[in-house]
Design a protein around this motif. Structure first.
Motif, PDB file in Angstrom:
ATOM      1  N   LEU A  57       0.803  -1.222   0.000  1.00 31.04           N
ATOM      2  CA  LEU A  57       0.000   0.000   0.000  1.00 31.04           C
ATOM      3  C   LEU A  57       0.837   1.274   0.000  1.00 31.04           C
ATOM      4  N   GLU A  58       2.044   1.215   0.516  1.00 34.78           N
ATOM      5  CA  GLU A  58       2.880   2.412   0.585  1.00 34.78           C
ATOM      6  C   GLU A  58       3.322   2.901  -0.780  1.00 34.78           C
ATOM      7  N   GLY A  59       3.479   2.014  -1.742  1.00 36.62           N
ATOM      8  CA  GLY A  59       4.011   2.423  -3.033  1.00 36.62           C
ATOM      9  C   GLY A  59       2.988   2.595  -4.125  1.00 36.62           C
ATOM     10  N   VAL A  60       1.715   2.818  -3.790  1.00 36.40           N
ATOM     11  CA  VAL A  60       0.690   2.835  -4.826  1.00 36.40           C
ATOM     12  C   VAL A  60       0.417   4.204  -5.446  1.00 36.40           C
ATOM     13  N   SER A  61       0.890   5.265  -4.857  1.00 38.17           N
ATOM     14  CA  SER A  61       0.596   6.574  -5.447  1.00 38.17           C
ATOM     15  C   SER A  61       1.671   6.937  -6.465  1.00 38.17           C
ATOM     16  N   GLY A  62       1.281   7.748  -7.424  1.00 40.98           N
ATOM     17  CA  GLY A  62       2.234   8.247  -8.400  1.00 40.98           C
ATOM     18  C   GLY A  62       2.655   7.246  -9.453  1.00 40.98           C
ATOM     19  N   MET A  63       1.840   6.233  -9.724  1.00 37.51           N
ATOM     20  CA  MET A  63       2.167   5.286 -10.783  1.00 37.51           C
ATOM     21  C   MET A  63       1.421   5.718 -12.046  1.00 37.51           C
ATOM     22  N   PRO A  64       2.123   6.294 -13.024  1.00 35.85           N
ATOM     23  CA  PRO A  64       1.455   6.762 -14.242  1.00 35.85           C
ATOM     24  C   PRO A  64       0.681   5.632 -14.928  1.00 35.85           C
ATOM     25  N   GLY A  65      -0.551   5.918 -15.295  1.00 38.66           N
ATOM     26  CA  GLY A  65      -1.372   4.939 -16.000  1.00 38.66           C
ATOM     27  C   GLY A  65      -2.145   3.994 -15.104  1.00 38.66           C
TER      28      GLY A  65
END
Length: 133
Positions: A57-65
């Motif tokens: 859950l920590e790495g889910v923001s800012g993933m283009p597309g």
């Protein structure tokens, strides 16, 4: 004169009616036809389910597309997580795997994973939260 009630539609009739309504009411757009989805079942090492979920859950923001990324706990098995993803395209998903934040999450989470199973690729057709889909 007493009113007579129409018999309830059979399950087959109800499903046929629903399918006809969907077909008449919405055509797939190019945008929705190209979406890419994944559904995965991840089993953490014993007692590591919550920690693994936190890493995911920590790495889910800012993933283009990325249109949707959901990590869900399995109420019947505390170390099982279900991950459902929807991407604008398969290429957007593949490109996300090289992002530094995703690489860091993979490195942190890998030791906590006992198994990755039941992965299915899907072609999302639309739904709540997917913008114009």
């Amino acid at each position: 004169m007493p009113q007579t009630r129409s018999p309830a539609p059979t399950r087959r009739q109800a499903l046929a009616g629903a399918a006809a309504s969907l077909a008449a009411g919405s055509a797939l757009t190019q945008e929705t036809a190209s979406m890419y989805g994944l559904i995965g079942k991840m089993t953490a090492r014993p007692g590591q389910g919550a920690a693994l979920a936190q890493v995911l859950l920590e790495g889910v923001s800012g993933m283009p597309g990325c249109l949707s990324y959901v990590v869900a706990a399995d109420p019947a098995a505390p170390d099982v997580l279900w991950i459902t993803e929807v991407w604008e395209t398969g290429e957007a998903h593949r490109a996300s795997l090289s992002l530094p934040s995703v690489q860091a999450a993979i490195a942190r989470g890998r030791p906590m994973i006992a198994a990755l199973e039941s992965v299915a690729q899907t072609q999302p057709l639309g739904g709540h939260g997917l913008g114009g889909a």
